[in-house]
Design an enzyme around this catalytic site. Structure first.
Site, short mmCIF file in Angstrom:
data_model
loop_
_atom_site.label_atom_id
_atom_site.label_comp_id
_atom_site.label_asym_id
_atom_site.label_seq_id
_atom_site.Cartn_x
_atom_site.Cartn_y
_atom_site.Cartn_z
N ARG A 36 2.34 -2.69 -2.93
CA ARG A 36 3.01 -3.89 -2.39
C ARG A 36 4.04 -4.44 -3.36
O ARG A 36 5.12 -4.87 -2.94
CB ARG A 36 1.95 -4.95 -2.08
CG ARG A 36 1.16 -4.61 -0.80
CD ARG A 36 -0.18 -5.31 -0.82
NE ARG A 36 -0.93 -5.20 0.42
CZ ARG A 36 -1.68 -4.16 0.80
NH1 ARG A 36 -1.75 -3.08 0.02
NH2 ARG A 36 -2.34 -4.17 1.93
N ASP A 324 -13.33 0.62 1.07
CA ASP A 324 -13.11 1.81 0.23
C ASP A 324 -14.29 2.13 -0.67
O ASP A 324 -14.30 3.15 -1.37
CB ASP A 324 -11.85 1.62 -0.62
CG ASP A 324 -10.59 1.66 0.24
OD1 ASP A 324 -10.65 2.19 1.37
OD2 ASP A 324 -9.55 1.15 -0.21
N ARG A 396 -12.04 9.48 -3.41
CA ARG A 396 -13.18 8.57 -3.59
C ARG A 396 -14.51 9.30 -3.42
O ARG A 396 -15.52 8.94 -4.02
CB ARG A 396 -13.08 7.39 -2.65
CG ARG A 396 -11.83 6.54 -2.90
CD ARG A 396 -11.97 5.13 -2.45
NE ARG A 396 -10.66 4.49 -2.33
CZ ARG A 396 -9.94 4.02 -3.34
NH1 ARG A 396 -10.40 4.07 -4.57
NH2 ARG A 396 -8.76 3.48 -3.14
C1 S3P Z 1 -5.50 -0.59 2.11
C2 S3P Z 1 -6.24 -0.97 3.19
C3 S3P Z 1 -7.42 -0.24 3.66
C4 S3P Z 1 -7.95 0.73 2.60
C5 S3P Z 1 -6.86 1.49 1.94
C6 S3P Z 1 -5.86 0.57 1.27
C7 S3P Z 1 -4.30 -1.38 1.77
O1 S3P Z 1 -7.09 0.49 4.82
O2 S3P Z 1 -8.89 1.60 3.15
O3 S3P Z 1 -7.38 2.37 0.94
O4 S3P Z 1 -3.77 -1.22 0.65
O5 S3P Z 1 -3.88 -2.18 2.60
P1 S3P Z 1 -7.06 -0.23 6.26
O6 S3P Z 1 -6.23 -1.42 6.11
O7 S3P Z 1 -6.47 0.73 7.22
O8 S3P Z 1 -8.50 -0.52 6.56
#
Ligand code: S3P
Length: 447
Positions: A36, A324, A396
């Site tokens: 981000r 996760d 993971r």
């Molecule tokens: C993430 C959101 C999650 C997570 C991924 C990272 C993110 O996925 O599983 O490893 O950085 O927004 P989802 O938003 O699809 O659940």
């Protein structure tokens, strides 16, 4: 020629049982926040500096996609420096943007590219090209972009439209990636974009946007909305250690740290750290120390000690807050006393691998008693044996089974560990540093 001789060499971990883990560890920067900060500082006006950026393959793929879009991105020395081009300044790329293994990179970039007045294509590795992308394509189409997937998966072709139409949209799942993609698209939409979610999910995008001067509104974390800002302010920030990487050591400590293990500088944003509540309900002894705010995110040091874990039923509304961490939680459950029931976690089937199926197979290979359901697992706790299993290229899962090595009776061999570098390139060294008996080797190949 023998089929075997054609098979590619694979990286593997061999993990020997150990009596104790101890000391201190520091984990690398948060993956979600790293993606981000790279994306948003690219859209800011002026130059941003970010300490603690994760130098894992996933975030480096996002950085390199941004370079292909004409953004100056420099990751020398562990600090990220981005020369933001402003909300209107991206340039058409010369070819497809390859996000490797990264679902976050692909979905968030789709949200950015939906409003760009040029065509682009997003692709990735075999795992990423098998993950669902209509969930992001659909609402972006409703905002006015032309988005094509290949039978619902990547490659995704996008012909952007500016300005987009704002949308009031209810997400089909509590997904921070979808929410963030739509927030990013909403930065270039006419009107207020409102995103409703069936549950809470990580809020890093909202926090970062606010720190860049954007008025993001949110109600109970489940309805967020944004209007196009004039500009994004550049940032000078530091990224906390990744809770999802810390989770491996947290479980290692619960299983094998009689004198305790300290994990320093970990992001403990409540939309991410649901594993703390789950393992505390299982009887885990955890202290969060020195709570503070770093770069707009809550951070703490986590001290964890060996605990008698017992099985629980995990409340389904906690699942998105620990999404996760399930691979390593499944390992903890297999070492606990009694039964652990996980339901409402079907999303795990759409991650870097089918984490319900692959974990069930791996735990059974180590002698655990596991029942697989469509939306979760029922795990009978006990003592893990040794054995050989396949992480199916999922970072993971590879690391979760390495942690199982702290509690198993015999060595564990984990095949398919190369993708660990997507989120935690130094895992093997850091794990060995606190006492895990881990070696990285190569198996097979035509030599
Ligand atoms: C993430 C959101 C999650 C997570 C991924 C990272 C993110 O996925 O599983 O490893 O950085 O927004 P989802 O938003 O699809 O659940």
């Amino acid at each position: 020629m023998q089929a075997d001789s054609l098979s590619a060499a694979r990286q593997a971990f061999v993990v020997h049982p150990v009596r104790e883990v101890s000391g201190e560890v520091r984990v690398p920067g948060d993956k979600s926040i790293s993606h981000r900060t790279a994306l948003l500082s690219a859209l800011a006006e002026g130059s941003s500096t970010v300490k603690g950026f994760l130098l894992g393959d996933d975030c480096l793929a996002t950085a390199s996609a941004l370079r292909s879009l004409g953004v100056g991105v420099d990751v020398e020395g562990g600090d990220l420096r981005v020369q933001g081009v402003g909300l209107d300044g991206l340039r058409p790329p010369d070819g497809p943007l390859d996000l490797g293994n990264s679902g976050t990179g692909m979905r968030l970039l789709a949200g950015v590219l939906a409003s760009q007045p040029f065509a682009s294509e997003l692709t990735g590795d075999e795992s990423l090209r098998s993950r669902p992308m209509e969930r992001v394509a659909n609402p972006l189409r409703a905002m006015g972009a032309d988005v094509e997937t290949r039978s619902g998966t990547a490659p995704i072709r996008i012909s952007g439209r500016y300005p987009l139409k704002a949308l009031d949209y209810t997400l089909p799942v509590a997904s921070a990636q979808l929410k963030s993609a739509l927030l990013l698209a909403g930065l270039r939409a006419r009107g207020r974009t409102i995103i409703r979610s069936p549950g809470r999910s990580r809020d890093h995008t909202e926090r970062l946007l606010r720190s860049m001067g954007v008025a993001v509104e949110s109600r109970l974390d489940e309805v967020v909305s944004v209007r196009a800002p004039g500009r994004l302010k550049p940032i000078d920030t530091e990224i906390p250690g990744d809770f999802s990487s810390a989770a491996f050591f947290l479980v290692a400590g619960l299983l094998a740290a009689p004198r305790g293990l300290l994990i320093r500088n970990v992001g403990v944003n409540p939309t991410r750290s649901g594993l703390l509540s789950i393992v505390e309900a299982m009887g885990g002894r955890i202290e969060t120390r020195a709570r503070r705010i770093l770069g707009g995110e809550p951070v703490a040091d986590i001290f964890v000690s060996r605990s008698e874990l017992r099985g629980i039923e995990v409340p389904p509304d906690w699942v998105p807050l620990a999404i996760d961490e399930f691979p390593v939680l499944f390992v903890a459950a297999a070492c606990a006393r009694g039964t652990t029931v996980i339901r409402g976690a079907e999303e795990l089937r759409y991650k870097e691998s089918d984490r319900i199926g692959v974990m069930a197979a791996g735990l059974r290979a180590l002698g655990a008693d596991v029942v697989e359901n469509a939306d979760g697992l029922v795990i009978e706790g006990g003592k893990l044996q040794g054995g050989r299993l396949d992480a199916q290229g999922d970072h993971r899962i590879a690391m979760a089974f390495a942690i199982a090595g702290t509690a198993a009776r015999e060595p564990i061999e984990i095949l398919g560990t190369e993708q660990v570098s997507t989120s935690f390139p130094d895992f093997g060294r850091i794990a060995a540093g606190c006492g895990l008996g881990i070696e990285t080797t190569t198996v097979g190949g035509d030599g």
